[in-house]
Structures are given as structure tokens and as C-alpha cells.
Write an enzyme that holds these catalytic residues in place. Structure first.
Site, PDB file in Angstrom:
ATOM      1  N   CYS A 113       0.879  -1.088  -0.163  1.00  0.00           N
ATOM      2  CA  CYS A 113      -0.107  -0.180  -0.108  1.00  0.00           C
ATOM      3  C   CYS A 113       0.842   1.278  -0.045  1.00  0.00           C
ATOM      4  O   CYS A 113       1.941   1.130   0.681  1.00  0.00           O
ATOM      5  CB  CYS A 113      -0.912  -0.108   1.350  1.00  0.00           C
ATOM      6  SG  CYS A 113      -1.989   1.538   1.633  1.00  0.00           S
ATOM      7  N   HIS A 156      -9.737  -3.556  -0.603  1.00  0.00           N
ATOM      8  CA  HIS A 156      -8.575  -2.749  -0.078  1.00  0.00           C
ATOM      9  C   HIS A 156      -9.099  -1.592   0.141  1.00  0.00           C
ATOM     10  O   HIS A 156      -8.661  -0.859   1.328  1.00  0.00           O
ATOM     11  CB  HIS A 156      -7.565  -2.865  -0.768  1.00  0.00           C
ATOM     12  CG  HIS A 156      -5.968  -2.357  -0.183  1.00  0.00           C
ATOM     13  ND1 HIS A 156      -4.911  -3.116   0.376  1.00  0.00           N
ATOM     14  CD2 HIS A 156      -5.607  -0.906  -0.459  1.00  0.00           C
ATOM     15  CE1 HIS A 156      -4.205  -1.965   0.513  1.00  0.00           C
ATOM     16  NE2 HIS A 156      -4.462  -0.880   0.175  1.00  0.00           N
ATOM     17  N   GLU A 157      -9.853  -0.682  -0.980  1.00  0.00           N
ATOM     18  CA  GLU A 157      -9.894   0.391  -0.995  1.00  0.00           C
ATOM     19  C   GLU A 157     -11.354   0.739   0.080  1.00  0.00           C
ATOM     20  O   GLU A 157     -11.460   1.809   0.741  1.00  0.00           O
ATOM     21  CB  GLU A 157     -10.366   1.024  -2.306  1.00  0.00           C
ATOM     22  CG  GLU A 157      -9.209   0.893  -3.429  1.00  0.00           C
ATOM     23  CD  GLU A 157      -7.856   1.482  -3.012  1.00  0.00           C
ATOM     24  OE1 GLU A 157      -7.813   2.501  -2.149  1.00  0.00           O
ATOM     25  OE2 GLU A 157      -6.952   0.865  -3.323  1.00  0.00           O
ATOM     26  N   HIS A 160      -9.935   1.128   3.526  1.00  0.00           N
ATOM     27  CA  HIS A 160      -9.311   2.520   3.679  1.00  0.00           C
ATOM     28  C   HIS A 160     -10.460   3.476   3.912  1.00  0.00           C
ATOM     29  O   HIS A 160     -10.460   4.270   5.033  1.00  0.00           O
ATOM     30  CB  HIS A 160      -8.756   3.013   2.314  1.00  0.00           C
ATOM     31  CG  HIS A 160      -7.353   2.687   2.364  1.00  0.00           C
ATOM     32  ND1 HIS A 160      -6.292   2.956   3.131  1.00  0.00           N
ATOM     33  CD2 HIS A 160      -6.756   2.150   1.195  1.00  0.00           C
ATOM     34  CE1 HIS A 160      -5.132   2.669   2.719  1.00  0.00           C
ATOM     35  NE2 HIS A 160      -5.374   1.992   1.573  1.00  0.00           N
TER      36      HIS A 160
END
Lengths: 183, 168
Positions: A113, A156-157, A160
Site C-alpha cells: 500500500c 482494500h479501498e 481505507h
């Protein structure tokens, strides 16, 4: 529905994206749950353009979430086209207030990342995924069903946007590695 | 303030980490890299930390006995510069002496280096997993062939695969 996302392009935002600085852990914004956004808010439309512009100038970057540019908001850009592990691909798009509605078939893989430049980690993620969200400037929810690498990148996003890093999801006590940089 | 290597090993019981790190924090030591694991009933710790040598040694003194403790000054930090792409090496098969030495010799002969490794023995099954870096000039086909031949001689299975991460 999928055509709506595949047909989307950053030009539709009508504003020029700016390249922003990417923040790194342990910056507190990366651990903050992002606010639900109004996809028609001009500030959010500008942020969408900025995310795409910043993603584009960052080598190897296939996704960028608002917290990574210092904004605790539920928005991210994604573009996995051309990545060797990509199967299903919806091209470049930005999604607001995304939620996972279905996930299955977990697989473990090693993730890096931009906000955690010194480490990589093994993370188990679903390889079949359905997500809903709203495109910037839009009002109607869109649904995206995908697999493989695009599914991993989406999760993954979305993490976040919820204030989570891959470090929160690593697969074991010995699943974080120093990043190997060479050449 | 120098960089110290602290090693601790002893029969496992609850509270070893708490005891050792509490003693260290009392001397103002900041823990840096560490690895800790349970090896066949013995808890083993290796810690790299920055702190005053004499004070750290003294602080750990009361814990000696059931725990074997060493403290060593290491000089300035030595950053590992990667020599090439990362690979995962796994070996498993019937236990016998010489598996680790034979396999790691093959990696070394190809110019590769092992950055992390653990082995486990359960019953008759021996399992080795290692993180390996291979230089760009390494002959992968040759190394794979050499590993296969070695594995065959040892009666074990071996796989070597890239461990590159995806940037998300």
C-alpha cells in the site's frame, strides 16, 4: 448496471484533477472512519478528479482512497486495467459510499500500500465480490460484480474508507514483511 | 545509547513477554524489531532494541534462571539491502538429518539469501518455509533443477515461487 461503471470516465466530472500528497501511516486520518459523502457536492466531484489524477501519477498504483490524500471520506478511485492478475475489469472509476453486499471464495495474497511503504502483508480476501455505491455526480446506486484482482483491490479501498489498513487484516503473527526494494 | 540484541529462551509459561518487556521498558528501552515464537515447548525471543547496555543487562538479571538471556551490543544499525526479487521456498517430507543444510546450500550457490525461515517437525513430517531473495542474474531454471535433484535425494518435496506483492 455494470455498463454504467465501464462507460464512466473522469472527463465526465468536468473538472481538472490535481495531484495531491499521499499520506503515510501512522497518520491518524488513515485510522479514521470516512464520512458518508454527497456524490453531487462540487467539493466531492473535485476530490474524485484529484483521486484519479493522483492515482495516475503514482507508479503501480491501482487504487486510491480519500483518506490516503488526507480526507476522511468514503470515496476511492480504482483502475486495475492492464494488471497481470486482473480478470474481470471495469476500467477506471470512482465510487462513493461503497458497501460490500456479497463476498465469497477467500484467497490469501500479499498486498502492499502506498500509505504503508515499508511493509507488505498476507491478507485473505474474497475473490468473488458484489459492491454497491454511487458514482460521483450521480444519485442512483450502481452495483458492481467482479472477481480476482479487481475484487481484492475494491476490498482494500473500501477498508481505507472505513479507517482500516491491510495491517488490520494480516493473516498471522508472521504475515507482515519488510518490503523488498532492489535494483 | 547503542543498539542491543537481546535473546531469551526458556520453558514456556504465561507472562514471559510481559516480564521481559516490562524489565526493558523500565530502562527506557524502545523495542524495535523482534520475533518471538514457541519452539517445541520453549518460548524463544529475539529482540533488537536501542538502550543502555549495562542497565538492560542489570534489569534482566532477576529473570535469569528458568530463562536463558543474552544481551549483546551490535554497533550501528545495519540495513538489509535487498539483493533481488523475493521468493517463497517450501519443503516438506519425511524427517531426516540434512534437509535444511542441503536446501539452503542450493540457494546460496545461486547467489540467493534467506531473509526469514522457520522449520517445524510434527511426528515424522518435517516442514520448512523460507523467504528467499535471488539476484537478478540467478539462473532460476538451474536453481529449480538443483532443488529438485536435492529434494529427490532427500525424499522430500520442494517448491519455489515468487512472493511479489501487489500494490493496492
Amino acid at each position: 448496471m455494470t455498463e454504467v461503471i465501464s462507460g464512466w470516465s473522469p472527463e465526465l466530472l468536468g473538472v481538472q484533477g490535481r495531484v495531491l500528497d499521499v499520506v503515510r501511516a501512522p497518520h491518524p486520518v488513515l485510522a479514521t472512519e470516512g464520512a458518508v459523502v454527497d456524490p453531487r457536492d462540487p467539493e466531492m466531484i473535485q476530490l474524485a478528479a484529484d483521486l484519479v489524477a493522483t492515482m495516475r501519477v503514482s507508479p503501480g498504483c491501482v487504487g486510491l482512497a480519500a483518506p490516503q490524500v488526507g480526507v476522511a471520506a468514503q470515496m476511492f478511485s480504482l483502475d486495475v486495467s492492464g494488471h497481470p492478475k486482473t480478470r474481470t475489469c471495469h476500467g477506471v472509476f470512482v465510487l462513493c459510499n461503497a458497501e460490500i453486499v456479497e463476498s465469497s471464495r477467500n484467497e490469501k495474497a500479499r498486498e502492499g500500500c502506498m500509505s504503508v511503504p515499508d511493509f507488505t502483508g498476507d491478507v485473505k480476501r474474497a475473490t468473488r465480490l458484489t459492491v454497491t455505491g454511487v458514482l460521483p455526480g450521480g444519485t442512483e446506486p450502481v452495483t458492481i460484480s467482479t472477481d480476482g484482482f479487481e475484487a481484492r483491490a475494491l476490498q482494500h479501498e473500501i477498508d481505507h474508507c472505513a479507517g482500516k489498513l491491510f495491517l488490520d487484516r494480516v493473516a498471522g503473527a508472521h504475515a507482515v514483511y519488510p518490503r523488498k526494494v532492489y535494483q | 545509547m547503542s543498539q542491543l540484541a537481546v535473546t531469551v529462551i526458556g520453558p514456556d509459561r504465561p507472562g514471559i513477554i510481559a516480564d521481559v518487556t516490562e524489565a526493558l521498558v523500565g530502562t527506557g528501552v524502545n523495542l524495535e524489531d523482534s520475533t518471538m515464537t514457541l519452539l517445541r515447548g520453549h518460548f524463544a525471543m529475539m529482540i533488537v532494541c536501542a538502550g543502555p547496555y549495562d542497565e538492560v543487562k542489570a534489569a534482566l538479571e532477576p529473570l535469569r534462571g528458568e530463562l536463558v538471556i543474552t544481551v549483546r551490543e551490535m554497533g550501528p544499525e545495519h540495513r538489509h539491502a535487498a539483493i533481488g526479487a523475493p521468493y517463497l521456498l517450501s519443503v516438506h517430507g519425511a524427517d531426516r538429518p540434512g534437509i535444511v543444510s542441503a536446501v539452503t546450500r542450493m540457494v546460496a550457490a545461486a547467489g540467493g539469501t534467506v531473509t526469514d525461515m522457520s522449520t517445524r517437525l510434527s511426528g515424522g513430517l518435517y516442514v520448512l518455509t523460507a523467504e528467499v531473495e535471488l539476484p537478478p542474474a540467478a539462473e532460476l531454471t538451474t536453481l529449480n533443477r538443483a532443488l529438485e535433484i536435492t529434494a529427490e535425494e532427500l525424499g522430500v518435496g520442494v517448491t519455489l515461487r515468487p512472493a511479489e506483492s501487489d500494490e493496492l
